[in-house]
Design a protein around this motif. Sequence first.
Motif, PDB file in Angstrom:
ATOM      1  N   ARG A  57      26.411 121.927  55.377  1.00  0.00           N
ATOM      2  CA  ARG A  57      27.237 123.091  55.705  1.00  0.00           C
ATOM      3  C   ARG A  57      27.038 124.208  54.678  1.00  0.00           C
ATOM      4  NH1 ARG A  57      30.871 118.944  56.818  1.00  0.00           N
ATOM      5  NH2 ARG A  57      31.939 119.257  54.835  1.00  0.00           N
ATOM      6  N   MET A  58      26.921 123.842  53.412  1.00  0.00           N
ATOM      7  CA  MET A  58      26.703 124.858  52.370  1.00  0.00           C
ATOM      8  C   MET A  58      25.349 125.541  52.550  1.00  0.00           C
ATOM      9  SD  MET A  58      28.350 123.023  48.998  1.00  0.00           S
ATOM     10  CE  MET A  58      27.814 124.304  47.907  1.00  0.00           C
ATOM     11  N   ARG A  59      24.297 124.758  52.850  1.00  0.00           N
ATOM     12  CA  ARG A  59      22.975 125.341  53.106  1.00  0.00           C
ATOM     13  C   ARG A  59      23.021 126.264  54.311  1.00  0.00           C
ATOM     14  NH1 ARG A  59      20.957 120.116  52.069  1.00  0.00           N
ATOM     15  NH2 ARG A  59      20.842 119.749  54.305  1.00  0.00           N
ATOM     16  N   LYS A  60      23.701 125.832  55.373  1.00  0.00           N
ATOM     17  CA  LYS A  60      23.823 126.642  56.580  1.00  0.00           C
ATOM     18  C   LYS A  60      24.572 127.941  56.267  1.00  0.00           C
ATOM     19  CE  LYS A  60      25.481 126.380  61.336  1.00  0.00           C
ATOM     20  NZ  LYS A  60      26.159 125.534  62.337  1.00  0.00           N
ATOM     21  N   GLN A  61      25.663 127.856  55.508  1.00  0.00           N
ATOM     22  CA  GLN A  61      26.419 129.052  55.150  1.00  0.00           C
ATOM     23  C   GLN A  61      25.579 129.999  54.299  1.00  0.00           C
ATOM     24  OE1 GLN A  61      29.547 129.809  56.306  1.00  0.00           O
ATOM     25  NE2 GLN A  61      29.045 131.814  55.439  1.00  0.00           N
ATOM     26  N   LYS A  62      24.806 129.449  53.347  1.00  0.00           N
ATOM     27  CA  LYS A  62      23.931 130.276  52.519  1.00  0.00           C
ATOM     28  C   LYS A  62      22.867 130.950  53.378  1.00  0.00           C
ATOM     29  CE  LYS A  62      20.897 130.211  48.471  1.00  0.00           C
ATOM     30  NZ  LYS A  62      20.166 131.333  48.951  1.00  0.00           N
ATOM     31  N   TYR A  63      22.313 130.224  54.330  1.00  0.00           N
ATOM     32  CA  TYR A  63      21.314 130.775  55.236  1.00  0.00           C
ATOM     33  C   TYR A  63      21.917 131.926  56.056  1.00  0.00           C
ATOM     34  CZ  TYR A  63      17.852 130.955  59.002  1.00  0.00           C
ATOM     35  OH  TYR A  63      16.926 131.379  59.916  1.00  0.00           O
ATOM     36  N   ARG A 105      26.822 119.344  51.926  1.00  0.00           N
ATOM     37  CA  ARG A 105      25.639 120.076  51.440  1.00  0.00           C
ATOM     38  C   ARG A 105      24.948 120.801  52.592  1.00  0.00           C
ATOM     39  NH1 ARG A 105      24.599 115.198  48.551  1.00  0.00           N
ATOM     40  NH2 ARG A 105      22.960 114.742  50.044  1.00  0.00           N
ATOM     41  N   ASP A 130      24.530 133.752  55.222  1.00  0.00           N
ATOM     42  CA  ASP A 130      24.791 134.859  54.291  1.00  0.00           C
ATOM     43  C   ASP A 130      23.512 135.636  54.006  1.00  0.00           C
ATOM     44  OD1 ASP A 130      27.431 134.107  54.227  1.00  0.00           O
ATOM     45  OD2 ASP A 130      27.290 133.075  52.281  1.00  0.00           O
ATOM     46  N   ASP A 131      22.418 134.901  53.817  1.00  0.00           N
ATOM     47  CA  ASP A 131      21.123 135.561  53.578  1.00  0.00           C
ATOM     48  C   ASP A 131      20.696 136.383  54.795  1.00  0.00           C
ATOM     49  OD1 ASP A 131      21.024 134.430  51.073  1.00  0.00           O
ATOM     50  OD2 ASP A 131      19.577 132.859  51.614  1.00  0.00           O
TER      51      ASP A 131
END
Length: 156
Positions: free
Chosen positions: A48-54, A46, A56-57
């Motif tokens: 890593r997913m938050r970091k990737q979303k951040y 989770r 991407d944003d």
Amino acid sequence: MASSSGNSNSSGSTLLQISGSEEDLHQLMDERKRKRMESNRESARRSRMRKQKYLDDLMAQLTLLRKDNNQILTSINFITNHYFNIEAENSVLMAQFMELSQRLDSLNHILNYLNDPTLNNGIWVYETEPFETSADSFTNFTLNQPIVASADIFQY
């Protein structure tokens, strides 16, 4: 002796119970450890997913800001060119203004001469002082004759 063997049987079963409960305890601890490791893996996933979303944003925001920056630079270049064109036109107009102002001053100067009370019917009369000479032939001769100029002389 029978009693001692009975005691040994009861102590053996107690050992079995203790070792069985230790085994259960180890199994319970292993189960908790496994669940904790699974929970940590899920938490890391989770994260890593938050970091990737951040990221991407941030990349989307960077793209948008670059686009805005290019639009602003294009606008600045357009306005700067427009400013220089207007400044050049203003310089031309100022030069024309100065030339026309000088012409107007000259025309006003001519009008002032024409409206001068010493003028007779639009002709400016300039009277000179008598010409003095030592020669006998010029003693009685004076230059009190008018010098004539009219507005037709000046062409604008």
